[in-house]
Scaffold this motif. Structure first.
Motif, PDB file in Angstrom:
ATOM      1  N   THR A  10       0.819  -1.217   0.000  1.00  0.00           N
ATOM      2  CA  THR A  10       0.000   0.000   0.000  1.00  0.00           C
ATOM      3  C   THR A  10       0.850   1.263   0.000  1.00  0.00           C
ATOM      4  O   THR A  10       0.592   2.179  -0.793  1.00  0.00           O
ATOM      5  CB  THR A  10      -0.967  -0.004   1.194  1.00  0.00           C
ATOM      6  N   PRO A  11       1.904   1.365   0.852  1.00  0.00           N
ATOM      7  CA  PRO A  11       2.778   2.535   0.757  1.00  0.00           C
ATOM      8  C   PRO A  11       3.387   2.705  -0.634  1.00  0.00           C
ATOM      9  O   PRO A  11       3.492   3.826  -1.137  1.00  0.00           O
ATOM     10  CB  PRO A  11       3.863   2.256   1.803  1.00  0.00           C
ATOM     11  N   PHE A  12       3.790   1.597  -1.251  1.00  0.00           N
ATOM     12  CA  PHE A  12       4.363   1.661  -2.597  1.00  0.00           C
ATOM     13  C   PHE A  12       3.364   2.258  -3.585  1.00  0.00           C
ATOM     14  O   PHE A  12       3.690   3.187  -4.346  1.00  0.00           O
ATOM     15  CB  PHE A  12       4.766   0.251  -3.047  1.00  0.00           C
ATOM     16  N   GLN A  13       2.132   1.756  -3.582  1.00  0.00           N
ATOM     17  CA  GLN A  13       1.124   2.248  -4.520  1.00  0.00           C
ATOM     18  C   GLN A  13       0.752   3.695  -4.224  1.00  0.00           C
ATOM     19  O   GLN A  13       0.524   4.492  -5.144  1.00  0.00           O
ATOM     20  CB  GLN A  13      -0.119   1.353  -4.472  1.00  0.00           C
ATOM     21  N   ASN A  14       0.698   4.066  -2.938  1.00  0.00           N
ATOM     22  CA  ASN A  14       0.352   5.444  -2.587  1.00  0.00           C
ATOM     23  C   ASN A  14       1.415   6.433  -3.050  1.00  0.00           C
ATOM     24  O   ASN A  14       1.099   7.493  -3.605  1.00  0.00           O
ATOM     25  CB  ASN A  14       0.151   5.560  -1.072  1.00  0.00           C
ATOM     26  N   LEU A  15       2.688   6.091  -2.810  1.00  0.00           N
ATOM     27  CA  LEU A  15       3.768   6.973  -3.244  1.00  0.00           C
ATOM     28  C   LEU A  15       3.824   7.074  -4.761  1.00  0.00           C
ATOM     29  O   LEU A  15       4.026   8.152  -5.329  1.00  0.00           O
ATOM     30  CB  LEU A  15       5.101   6.472  -2.694  1.00  0.00           C
ATOM     31  N   LYS A  16       3.641   5.953  -5.427  1.00  0.00           N
ATOM     32  CA  LYS A  16       3.656   5.951  -6.890  1.00  0.00           C
ATOM     33  C   LYS A  16       2.503   6.788  -7.445  1.00  0.00           C
ATOM     34  O   LYS A  16       2.695   7.586  -8.377  1.00  0.00           O
ATOM     35  CB  LYS A  16       3.562   4.510  -7.396  1.00  0.00           C
ATOM     36  N   SER A  17       1.318   6.631  -6.877  1.00  0.00           N
ATOM     37  CA  SER A  17       0.164   7.409  -7.322  1.00  0.00           C
ATOM     38  C   SER A  17       0.384   8.905  -7.098  1.00  0.00           C
ATOM     39  O   SER A  17       0.052   9.727  -7.942  1.00  0.00           O
ATOM     40  CB  SER A  17      -1.098   6.960  -6.590  1.00  0.00           C
ATOM     41  N   PHE A  18       0.970   9.240  -5.942  1.00  0.00           N
ATOM     42  CA  PHE A  18       1.236  10.645  -5.636  1.00  0.00           C
ATOM     43  C   PHE A  18       2.184  11.262  -6.658  1.00  0.00           C
ATOM     44  O   PHE A  18       1.927  12.335  -7.207  1.00  0.00           O
ATOM     45  CB  PHE A  18       1.832  10.756  -4.234  1.00  0.00           C
ATOM     46  N   ILE A  19       3.302  10.591  -6.923  1.00  0.00           N
ATOM     47  CA  ILE A  19       4.298  11.130  -7.855  1.00  0.00           C
ATOM     48  C   ILE A  19       3.722  11.249  -9.258  1.00  0.00           C
ATOM     49  O   ILE A  19       3.914  12.259  -9.947  1.00  0.00           O
ATOM     50  CB  ILE A  19       5.569  10.261  -7.836  1.00  0.00           C
ATOM     51  N   CYS A  20       2.992  10.225  -9.700  1.00  0.00           N
ATOM     52  CA  CYS A  20       2.395  10.268 -11.040  1.00  0.00           C
ATOM     53  C   CYS A  20       1.342  11.368 -11.140  1.00  0.00           C
ATOM     54  O   CYS A  20       1.217  12.038 -12.171  1.00  0.00           O
ATOM     55  CB  CYS A  20       1.795   8.911 -11.390  1.00  0.00           C
ATOM     56  N   LYS A  21       0.593  11.573 -10.054  1.00  0.00           N
ATOM     57  CA  LYS A  21      -0.424  12.626 -10.051  1.00  0.00           C
ATOM     58  C   LYS A  21       0.211  14.007 -10.192  1.00  0.00           C
ATOM     59  O   LYS A  21      -0.227  14.841 -10.989  1.00  0.00           O
ATOM     60  CB  LYS A  21      -1.239  12.568  -8.767  1.00  0.00           C
ATOM     61  N   VAL A  22       1.275  14.245  -9.421  1.00  0.00           N
ATOM     62  CA  VAL A  22       1.953  15.540  -9.478  1.00  0.00           C
ATOM     63  C   VAL A  22       2.553  15.770 -10.859  1.00  0.00           C
ATOM     64  O   VAL A  22       2.434  16.854 -11.447  1.00  0.00           O
ATOM     65  CB  VAL A  22       3.050  15.625  -8.398  1.00  0.00           C
ATOM     66  N   CYS A  23       3.197  14.744 -11.409  1.00  0.00           N
ATOM     67  CA  CYS A  23       3.799  14.866 -12.738  1.00  0.00           C
ATOM     68  C   CYS A  23       2.733  15.112 -13.808  1.00  0.00           C
ATOM     69  O   CYS A  23       2.920  15.932 -14.710  1.00  0.00           O
ATOM     70  CB  CYS A  23       4.611  13.617 -13.065  1.00  0.00           C
ATOM     71  N   MET A  24       1.616  14.410 -13.700  1.00  0.00           N
ATOM     72  CA  MET A  24       0.560  14.579 -14.687  1.00  0.00           C
ATOM     73  C   MET A  24      -0.009  15.992 -14.647  1.00  0.00           C
ATOM     74  O   MET A  24      -0.345  16.577 -15.683  1.00  0.00           O
ATOM     75  CB  MET A  24      -0.547  13.545 -14.455  1.00  0.00           C
ATOM     76  N   ALA A  25      -0.086  16.577 -13.447  1.00  0.00           N
ATOM     77  CA  ALA A  25      -0.567  17.958 -13.318  1.00  0.00           C
ATOM     78  C   ALA A  25       0.382  18.937 -14.002  1.00  0.00           C
ATOM     79  O   ALA A  25      -0.024  20.028 -14.409  1.00  0.00           O
ATOM     80  CB  ALA A  25      -0.738  18.320 -11.851  1.00  0.00           C
ATOM     81  N   LYS A  26       1.658  18.549 -14.128  1.00  0.00           N
ATOM     82  CA  LYS A  26       2.664  19.379 -14.802  1.00  0.00           C
ATOM     83  C   LYS A  26       2.843  18.953 -16.271  1.00  0.00           C
ATOM     84  O   LYS A  26       3.837  19.313 -16.904  1.00  0.00           O
ATOM     85  CB  LYS A  26       4.006  19.250 -14.089  1.00  0.00           C
ATOM     86  N   LYS A  27       1.886  18.177 -16.789  1.00  0.00           N
ATOM     87  CA  LYS A  27       1.920  17.709 -18.190  1.00  0.00           C
ATOM     88  C   LYS A  27       3.060  16.734 -18.455  1.00  0.00           C
ATOM     89  O   LYS A  27       3.560  16.627 -19.574  1.00  0.00           O
ATOM     90  CB  LYS A  27       2.020  18.892 -19.174  1.00  0.00           C
TER      91      LYS A  27
END
Length: 343
Positions: A257-274
């Motif tokens: 769960t920590p792995f998926q949460n951190l991965k989702s967070f990083i991908c979300k931030v990157c996606m917001a920056k295109k």
């Protein structure tokens, strides 16, 4: 200046006194592959963050006229015959960047929040403070650095991200003896390069921490808290071979769960920056300089996909920060435990 000098003598800050007193900073050694044109020089990757740190330190810029900073930073094509003159850039921060007297000397919960937010603004994460503060301090610093790195280097892939996350999560449960006994069949040169890039980024975190009044304990940002070269080699090769998350996490279900949460967070931030992080497995083999030169993304089209997952704000369920560590730099590390990186 008096405080900066005292901390400098006691090895409690990093590079701050040289910037304030001489307007100069150096990094005259590096470990990177000149033939790997996909990964920029470490100096160039972290320059935007350094420009924000210079802005925090050189407050004369509030009238619009920052002094230039002399950088002696080595990278391919730079012979270091003369310094580069770098313009400080004010980070995006609501209400403007707090002054140094506030960041360094003031006390109270509001100031602690300002320190943390200013630190994150140096890495373009000022909108993600709440999620990052929910993490254990070393993981929050590592996550800040990794998110910045994924945004700055477009060639980094999902496999690279998975390897870095598996590294930081698995490292905590390993003893020094286990790490020393880790055996590798081969060493991948690109993984060595990426490891060096990450560790150099940790020095940038240390400089930002010093400039912002120590929102983190310096010990929490030391390389041994989040990085081991052999363990990263193992995770990198496993990830690029297509191993499952369970294999990457060594069957430890509590890390999933920590792995998926951190991965989702990083991908979300990157996606917001295109910035969409794509999959590009590289198999399992030693990367020679010739292999790097022969690869040209304009002519080779490897299989690509990207991570698309709805982001669930579950990070507060992950490792919680020690409430006693939320102070604004109250606990400087013992001098004997703080080692500056070699010049």
């Amino acid at each position: 200046m008096k405080l900066a000098k005292e901390q400098h003598i006691q090895s409690e800050n990093y590079s701050v006194f040289n910037i304030l007193s001489n307007g100069e900073i150096e990094c005259s050694n590096s470990l990177e592959d000149d033939c790997d044109t996909e990964i920029p020089g470490q100096s160039l990757i972290y320059r935007p963050a350094r420009q924000h740190i210079y802005s925090v330190l050189l407050e004369s810029g509030k009238d619009g006229a920052y002094p230039l900073v002399k950088e002696w930073f080595v990278y391919f094509g730079n012979p270091l015959k003369q310094p580069e003159l770098i313009q400080p850039v004010q980070p995006s921060f609501p209400g403007g960047t707090p002054n140094l007297k506030t960041l360094w000397l003031a006390k109270g919960p509001d100031v602690e929040k300002q320190r943390y937010s200013t630190f994150m603004a140096c890495f373009h994460l000022q909108d993600e403070v709440e999620e990052l503060q929910a993490l254990e301090a070393p993981v929050a610093g590592f996550c800040c650095l990794l998110t910045y790195l994924m945004m700055q280097v477009s060639s980094l892939s999902l496999e690279d991200l998975n390897a870095f996350l598996a590294l930081v999560l698995c490292l905590k449960g390993k003893s020094a003896a286990q790490l020393a006994g880790l055996q590798l069949a081969e060493v991948d040169s690109r993984a060595v390069h990426l490891g060096a890039v990450l560790v150099r980024g940790l020095t940038t975190l240390l400089m930002a921490n010093s400039a912002c009044g120590f929102p983190f304990r310096m010990d929490d940002l030391m390389p041994w808290a989040v990085f081991d070269g052999k363990l990263f080699q193992e995770k990198y090769q496993q990830s690029h071979r297509g191993c499952s998350v369970q294999e990457l996490l060594e069957g430890n279900e509590s890390l999933y769960t920590p792995f998926q949460n951190l991965k989702s967070f990083i991908c979300k931030v990157c996606m917001a920056k295109k910035r969409v992080i794509q999959s590009r497995p590289r198999g399992n083999g030693f990367n020679t300089g010739r292999e790097q030169r022969d690869f040209n993304p304009r002519f080779q089209q490897p299989r690509r996909s990207h991570f698309v997952s709805p982001y669930h704000n579950q990070m507060r369920g992950f490792v919680q920060r020690n409430p006693q560590s939320q102070g604004g730099g109250s606990g400087h590390p013992d001098r004997r435990r703080f080692h500056l990186p070699p010049r």
